[in-house]
Design a protein around this motif. Structure first.
Motif, PDB file in Angstrom:
ATOM      1  N   VAL A 455       0.899  -1.011  -0.247  1.00 10.99           N
ATOM      2  CA  VAL A 455       0.088   0.230  -0.125  1.00 10.99           C
ATOM      3  C   VAL A 455       1.139   0.847   0.237  1.00 10.99           C
ATOM      4  CG1 VAL A 455      -1.209   1.677   1.205  1.00 10.99           C
ATOM      5  CG2 VAL A 455      -1.773  -1.221   1.576  1.00 10.99           C
ATOM      6  N   HIS A 456       2.478   1.159   0.534  1.00  7.56           N
ATOM      7  CA  HIS A 456       2.625   1.599   1.188  1.00  7.56           C
ATOM      8  C   HIS A 456       4.087   1.052   0.015  1.00  7.56           C
ATOM      9  CE1 HIS A 456      -0.122   4.303   2.980  1.00  7.56           C
ATOM     10  NE2 HIS A 456      -0.513   3.516   3.520  1.00  7.56           N
ATOM     11  N   ALA A 457       5.504   2.766   0.024  1.00 11.31           N
ATOM     12  CA  ALA A 457       6.954   2.289  -0.566  1.00 11.31           C
ATOM     13  C   ALA A 457       7.076   1.980   1.099  1.00 11.31           C
ATOM     14  CB  ALA A 457       7.467   3.101  -0.959  1.00 11.31           C
ATOM     15  N   PHE A 458       8.343   0.923   1.149  1.00 10.21           N
ATOM     16  CA  PHE A 458       8.902   0.484   2.301  1.00 10.21           C
ATOM     17  C   PHE A 458      10.671   0.434   2.077  1.00 10.21           C
ATOM     18  CE2 PHE A 458      10.895  -3.052   4.982  1.00 10.21           C
ATOM     19  CZ  PHE A 458      10.350  -2.171   6.343  1.00 10.21           C
ATOM     20  N   GLN A 459      11.141   0.895   2.551  1.00 13.17           N
ATOM     21  CA  GLN A 459      12.735   0.374   2.952  1.00 13.17           C
ATOM     22  C   GLN A 459      13.152   0.163   3.934  1.00 13.17           C
ATOM     23  OE1 GLN A 459      14.184   2.435   0.428  1.00 13.17           O
ATOM     24  NE2 GLN A 459      15.822   1.286   0.717  1.00 13.17           N
ATOM     25  N   ALA A 460      13.793  -1.198   3.005  1.00 19.85           N
ATOM     26  CA  ALA A 460      14.263  -2.048   3.799  1.00 19.85           C
ATOM     27  C   ALA A 460      16.060  -1.442   5.018  1.00 19.85           C
ATOM     28  CB  ALA A 460      14.888  -3.250   3.274  1.00 19.85           C
ATOM     29  N   ARG A 461      15.494  -1.939   5.793  1.00 20.91           N
ATOM     30  CA  ARG A 461      16.602  -1.346   6.649  1.00 20.91           C
ATOM     31  C   ARG A 461      17.495  -2.694   6.967  1.00 20.91           C
ATOM     32  NH1 ARG A 461      12.639   1.704  10.297  1.00 20.91           N
ATOM     33  NH2 ARG A 461      11.935   0.557  10.168  1.00 20.91           N
ATOM     34  N   SER A 462      17.705  -3.910   6.666  1.00 20.61           N
ATOM     35  CA  SER A 462      18.339  -4.703   7.099  1.00 20.61           C
ATOM     36  C   SER A 462      18.290  -6.389   5.701  1.00 20.61           C
ATOM     37  CB  SER A 462      18.655  -5.315   8.492  1.00 20.61           C
ATOM     38  OG  SER A 462      17.526  -6.519   7.927  1.00 20.61           O
ATOM     39  N   ASP A 463      19.371  -6.751   5.597  1.00 19.67           N
ATOM     40  CA  ASP A 463      19.268  -7.589   4.964  1.00 19.67           C
ATOM     41  C   ASP A 463      18.200  -8.493   4.748  1.00 19.67           C
ATOM     42  OD1 ASP A 463      21.783  -7.245   3.664  1.00 19.67           O
ATOM     43  OD2 ASP A 463      22.881  -9.008   4.907  1.00 19.67           O
ATOM     44  N   HIS A 464      17.705  -8.609   6.186  1.00 23.49           N
ATOM     45  CA  HIS A 464      16.509  -9.563   6.530  1.00 23.49           C
ATOM     46  C   HIS A 464      15.005  -9.112   5.398  1.00 23.49           C
ATOM     47  CE1 HIS A 464      19.129 -11.632   8.917  1.00 23.49           C
ATOM     48  NE2 HIS A 464      19.039 -10.126   9.270  1.00 23.49           N
ATOM     49  N   GLU A 465      15.499  -7.461   5.516  1.00 26.86           N
ATOM     50  CA  GLU A 465      14.093  -6.939   5.028  1.00 26.86           C
ATOM     51  C   GLU A 465      13.997  -7.283   3.392  1.00 26.86           C
ATOM     52  OE1 GLU A 465      13.405  -3.465   7.423  1.00 26.86           O
ATOM     53  OE2 GLU A 465      13.755  -4.230   8.919  1.00 26.86           O
ATOM     54  N   LEU A 466      12.833  -6.264   3.408  1.00 29.95           N
ATOM     55  CA  LEU A 466      12.545  -6.067   1.567  1.00 29.95           C
ATOM     56  C   LEU A 466      12.262  -4.772   1.548  1.00 29.95           C
ATOM     57  CD1 LEU A 466      12.648  -8.724  -0.811  1.00 29.95           C
ATOM     58  CD2 LEU A 466      10.005  -8.792  -0.445  1.00 29.95           C
TER      59      LEU A 466
END
Lengths: 511, 253
Positions: A455-466
């Motif tokens: 729904v919103h853009a999301f910025q990963a903050r680590s290797d584990h996030e997308l």
């Protein structure tokens, strides 16, 4: 030839029976005397009274003896009997006696009070029973409590010692206090032994004294039943005996139960007092044990401050930062979440709204919601199943024909066209059943797809996030993270996997 | 170490000095022991709080059963005593619950949080170990080539092996240094971290027991015939019991 100075040779038995014989002779004597006195003699009255009194004495002594004998008889019987003895006692007589008693008992139960009643006895018996129950329960509960105390206090001390070990270096000055703690004796030891001696032993001894009187009470009740049954028939020898037996047993019990109850109550109260005192002492010993440790004054709030600070420092260590997936997720959940837009509660469509729609729009423009629609994007609206809408435009601002602008009579907004079907009032009922069928299909497909979009853009903050772009489609592999946190979902897109916040995702259906 | 048969893949020279290895083992060993201690302590604290709760529940049952007894209706003095006892037991339970909550907050939760760091540590140590293995392997390879005749292709391979070795060695040394540096700091942090917990635990216990002492002390004042000592009560009980045994309805033959 009579030996000089020889007295009548008596053995102990004959000597002891002398008073009894004498007492029994008095009535006879007086009777004779009275019979040989003419009624007109001034002493006649006195003689009559004396005779009556002496006869009474004899009767009393007899009854008193009967009581004791009865009690002894019934007390002795039950203890030494084996099953064989009991069976051998069964004969016609005893069986008929028992069955008579049962009938009488039932009579009393169904028809109410028996004619024979002793209120004093009943009161004492009630107290007796209550005391027995109290003593029994106390025994059980206090024993349990003792067990728990003996479990709890040493473990607590052990835990304190263990915590002390990690809180201090072995060679520091606190060694002094640690020794007192580690050398502290078991605080329960005295408590347990005193409790045993002052409370549990007396109570158990008391408890063992209850069954005896209990049996006699039961026997008395039997006698009562017998007596009661004779009352309804003619008086005779049998009824007389029954009466005497009942009254003897009753009197004995009344007298002695009062003593029993009084003494038992005293013992019980003493034990309770002892218990309370012992608890007080136990608490004191425990308090003293822990007070040997000298402490600096510290506020509770500052504990968490200090600990959080230390923990933060630890978490800043590189080996921690580099090596924990769960840590990162937990850290993020500590941070404030982006406030989710809560849609205002939309008032539900009423008939007036529907009629307004019907009157304002033509039939071709009217549609019905096939199922519940949840608003996911800006300008979307929520619809409940079956709500009526009028389609104003069959496309959305971006030009997509799958989203339509509709009017519910309350608000205007967008819904996916696949959720709508033409409104046909005539076919409403049939449509309902079709709807249900459709919904099932929807559900099946929904489960299989697991397609969501950001729904919103999301910025990963680590290797584990997308990282996700707005409206980017993702495939959800798991609806929680490794620690079970449902706010983070494992998503896959374009060959990459990672965690994304659940509230950033919107469900994707027919678009 | 010449008696150890030379394994393929093991470098000849000791790439990690023994002292360094020893230091590492020592520090890691301390932390492993700490991990054990925190785990055991967590378990014991849970057991302890459960036992405390069980104890106060069973204490309350004593007074509860007494209250629900028909004796209370028949005997006013008894009722008063039992009511007072029940009040005391209920307060005991309340204080106990509070103590447990306090301990939960200031000891058990922090324990958990501290313990959650250990998986990261173990992972880091594992990674260092892996890096060490890689380092050893590549070092052995380099040594192997160094021993061969210095021909062209051998030299090329040697050079390549050296190139491969370098980042791995740097990685290992970085990891090693980081851990050697950070492990003592982590170990040391436990003191500042746990001392407040310890003090809070002691304080909670002292407060609880002093309150309990006061409650039961007040109760004995309230109920007890003044001046009755344990021996006196014991003697009284014995006397009463003998009295009872003398009754004919009770007497054993």
């Amino acid at each position: 030839k009579t030996p000089i100075g020889k007295s009548n040779l008596l053995d102990m038995g004959s000597l002891m029976i002398k008073p009894i014989q004498r007492v029994m002779k008095y009535p006879l004597l007086l009777c004779e005397l009275r019979n040989s006195t003419p009624p007109s003699h001034p002493d006649y009255k006195a003689l009559e009274d004396a005779f009556a009194a002496v006869k009474d004495i004899n009767v009393n002594i007899n009854e008193f003896k009967r009581r004791k004998d009865l009690v002894l008889k019934y007390k002795k019987n039950d203890e030494d009997e084996s099953l064989k003895d009991k069976l051998s006692k069964l004969n016609i007589h005893s069986i008929s006696k028992k069955s008579k008693r049962v009938t009488n008992h039932l009579k009393i139960l169904t028809r109410g009070e028996s004619q024979v009643k002793d209120n004093t006895f009943n009161k004492e018996e009630k107290m007796f029973r209550a005391l027995e129950k109290t003593v029994r329960h106390c025994m059980k509960n206090i024993s349990f409590c003792l067990q728990h105390v003996q479990d709890a206090l040493p473990i607590a001390l052990q835990s304190v010692r263990e915590l002390q070990e990690i809180s201090y270096n072995k060679d520091e000055e606190e060694r002094g206090s640690s020794e007192t703690l580690s050398n502290a004796p078991n605080p329960c030891h005295d408590f347990a032994s005193h409790l045993q001696r002052l409370v549990l032993n007396p109570l158990s001894a008391l408890l063992s004294l209850f069954p005896g009187p209990q049996k006699l009470i039961q026997k008395r009740y039997d006698k009562l039943l017998d007596y009661n049954s004779y009352l309804q028939r003619s008086a005779g020898d049998e009824s007389d005996l029954a009466k005497k037996e009942y009254e003897a047993l009753n009197a004995q019990l009344v007298e002695e139960l009062q003593v029993f109850n009084q003494a038992a109550r005293e013992i019980l109260l003493n034990c309770l007092c002892s218990l309370i005192t012992l608890l007080r002492d136990l608490m004191f010993v425990a308090q003293r044990t822990y007070s040997t440790v000298v402490l600096a004054p510290l506020l509770v709030s500052s504990i968490s401050e200090i600990q959080n600070r230390v923990l933060e420092e630890v978490h800043n260590l590189n080996f921690v930062k580099d090596n924990s997936a769960t840590f990162i997720e937990r850290k993020l959940s500590f941070e404030k979440k982006k406030p989710v837009q809560i849609l205002p509660e939309v008032p539900r469509q009423t008939d007036t709204h529907r009629s307004k729609l019907l009157s304002t729009y033509s039939a071709e423009e009217l549609y019905q919601a096939k199922r519940k629609c949840n608003a996911t994007q800006e300008y979307d609206i929520n619809l409940l199943e079956g709500e009526l809408v009028a389609v104003m435009e069959q496309k959305d601002p971006l030009g997509s024909t799958s989203r339509w602008l509709v009017d519910t009579g309350i608000v205007k907004g967008y819904v996916y066209s696949s959720f709508l079907k033409p409104y046909n009032p005539a076919k409403v009922q049939k449509a309902d059943t079709e709807n249900r069928f459709c919904d099932d299909d929807f559900d099946n497909i929904k489960v299989d797809e697991q397609i969501f979009y950001a729904v919103h853009a999301f910025q990963a903050r680590s290797d584990h996030e997308l990282s996700l772009q707005e409206y980017q489609r993702v495939h959800i592999l798991r609806f929680c993270d490794l620690s079970g946190n449902k706010e983070w979902w494992l998503a896959e897109t374009q060959g990459q996997k990672g965690y994304v916040p659940a509230n950033y995702l919107g469900k994707m259906t027919y678009a | 170490m010449s008696w150890i048969p030379f394994k393929i893949g093991q470098p000849k020279k000791q790439i990690v000095p023994k002292t360094v290895e020893r230091d590492f083992e020592r520090e890691y060993g301390k932390l492993q022991q700490l991990e054990e201690q925190t785990k055991r302590l967590q378990k014991d604290m849970k057991k302890s709080t459960d036992a405390d709760l069980a104890m106060s529940k069973s204490a309350m049952k004593i007074s509860l059963d007494l209250l629900s007894n028909p004796l209370c209706e028949q005997d006013q003095d008894f009722l008063n005593m039992v009511t007072a006892l029940d009040t005391a037991m209920k307060r005991m339970d309340a204080f106990n619950q509070e103590k447990v909550n306090q301990i939960q907050k200031t000891v058990i939760e922090p324990l958990k949080k501290f313990g959650s760091v250990f998986p990261s540590l173990n992972m880091a140590v594992k990674r260092r170990e892996q890096a060490l293995q890689d380092y050893r392997r590549l070092q052995a390879k380099v040594e192997k080539y160094e021993e061969k005749e210095k021909t062209g292709p051998v030299l090329a391979k040697l050079h390549q092996a050296r190139e491969e070795l370098r980042p791995v060695r740097e990685d290992f040394e970085a990891k090693n240094k980081q851990l050697l540096d950070e492990m003592p700091r982590f170990y040391g942090s436990r003191l500042d971290y746990f001392q407040p917990s310890f003090e809070s635990l002691i304080r909670a216990q002292v407060v609880y027991y002093s309150e309990m002492h006061k409650i039961f002390g007040d109760l004995t004042q309230q109920l007890d015939q003044p001046g009755h000592s344990d021996e006196q009560r014991e003697r009284e009980n014995e006397a009463k019991l003998s009295e009872l045994r003398a009754l004919s309805i009770v007497a054993d033959d």
